[in-house]
Scaffold this active site. Structure first.
Site, PDB file in Angstrom:
ATOM      1  N   GLN A  32      11.861 -14.620   7.450  1.00 47.84           N
ATOM      2  CA  GLN A  32      12.750 -15.268   6.486  1.00 47.84           C
ATOM      3  C   GLN A  32      14.017 -15.730   7.188  1.00 47.84           C
ATOM      4  O   GLN A  32      14.973 -14.970   7.349  1.00 47.84           O
ATOM      5  CB  GLN A  32      13.091 -14.338   5.321  1.00 47.84           C
ATOM      6  CG  GLN A  32      13.837 -15.084   4.234  1.00 47.84           C
ATOM      7  CD  GLN A  32      14.054 -14.267   2.990  1.00 47.84           C
ATOM      8  OE1 GLN A  32      13.611 -13.143   2.873  1.00 47.84           O
ATOM      9  NE2 GLN A  32      14.764 -14.852   2.046  1.00 47.84           N
ATOM     10  N   PHE A  33      14.033 -17.014   7.582  1.00 48.58           N
ATOM     11  CA  PHE A  33      15.186 -17.552   8.306  1.00 48.58           C
ATOM     12  C   PHE A  33      16.439 -17.564   7.453  1.00 48.58           C
ATOM     13  O   PHE A  33      17.560 -17.533   7.975  1.00 48.58           O
ATOM     14  CB  PHE A  33      14.876 -18.955   8.852  1.00 48.58           C
ATOM     15  CG  PHE A  33      14.986 -20.056   7.838  1.00 48.58           C
ATOM     16  CD1 PHE A  33      16.171 -20.772   7.709  1.00 48.58           C
ATOM     17  CD2 PHE A  33      13.922 -20.388   7.018  1.00 48.58           C
ATOM     18  CE1 PHE A  33      16.284 -21.791   6.780  1.00 48.58           C
ATOM     19  CE2 PHE A  33      14.016 -21.401   6.089  1.00 48.58           C
ATOM     20  CZ  PHE A  33      15.201 -22.109   5.968  1.00 48.58           C
ATOM     21  N   THR A  34      16.303 -17.556   6.125  1.00 47.91           N
ATOM     22  CA  THR A  34      17.479 -17.629   5.260  1.00 47.91           C
ATOM     23  C   THR A  34      18.356 -16.388   5.337  1.00 47.91           C
ATOM     24  O   THR A  34      19.480 -16.406   4.835  1.00 47.91           O
ATOM     25  CB  THR A  34      17.075 -17.885   3.792  1.00 47.91           C
ATOM     26  OG1 THR A  34      16.281 -16.798   3.331  1.00 47.91           O
ATOM     27  CG2 THR A  34      16.308 -19.191   3.647  1.00 47.91           C
TER      28      THR A  34
END
Length: 141
Positions: free
Chosen positions: A74-76
């Site tokens: 999850q890059f966020t």
């Protein structure tokens, strides 16, 4: 490297209507974010922490109970919403850097003896889980 770790009683991830990863019963759902200076060593350190952190019932760890983990990229997690109305993603590592490091976390967990299910890197995913507690912690290495 940053991880949001949730104690769960079952979790699954679906991509394009297909379940690509799932765990049953008590375990951990782990959302993993990677930043620019992360390394294979940090991935191994995170894996050791996830395997041994005592946040399951009766202060047990996944290693104590042989509990499964669902690991999802999850890059966020490296989004920054302090200014303006839209987050920036400057602190998130690009996919070609992040994907092998998330894979390394999974490989290191499996080398420790963990049962690990995964999401699909870069895909639009639907994650379902039953958060047990609720109990959620942030782990950074």
């Amino acid at each position: 490297m940053r991880a949001v770790v949730q104690r769960v009683d079952g979790a699954s991830v679906v991509v394009d209507g297909e379940t690509v990863g799932a765990i049953d019963g008590e375990g951990l759902c782990v959302l993993v974010g990677v930043t620019h200076d992360d390394t294979k060593e940090k991935a191994a350190q995170l894996a050791r922490k996830l395997w041994s952190v005592r946040i399951l019932h009766d202060e047990k760890s996944c290693s104590d109970l042989d509990a499964p983990l669902l690991v999802i990229s999850q890059f966020t997690l490296y989004g920054d919403a302090r200014k303006g109305r839209r987050p920036t993603w400057n602190a998130a590592a690009p996919g070609d850097v992040a994907e092998p490091l998330v894979d390394e976390v999974v490989a290191q967990l499996r080398a420790l003896g963990a049962t690990v299910a995964t999401g699909r890197f870069g895909a639009q995913m639907r994650v379902s889980l039953t958060n047990d507690g609720p109990f959620t912690v942030l782990v950074e290495v």
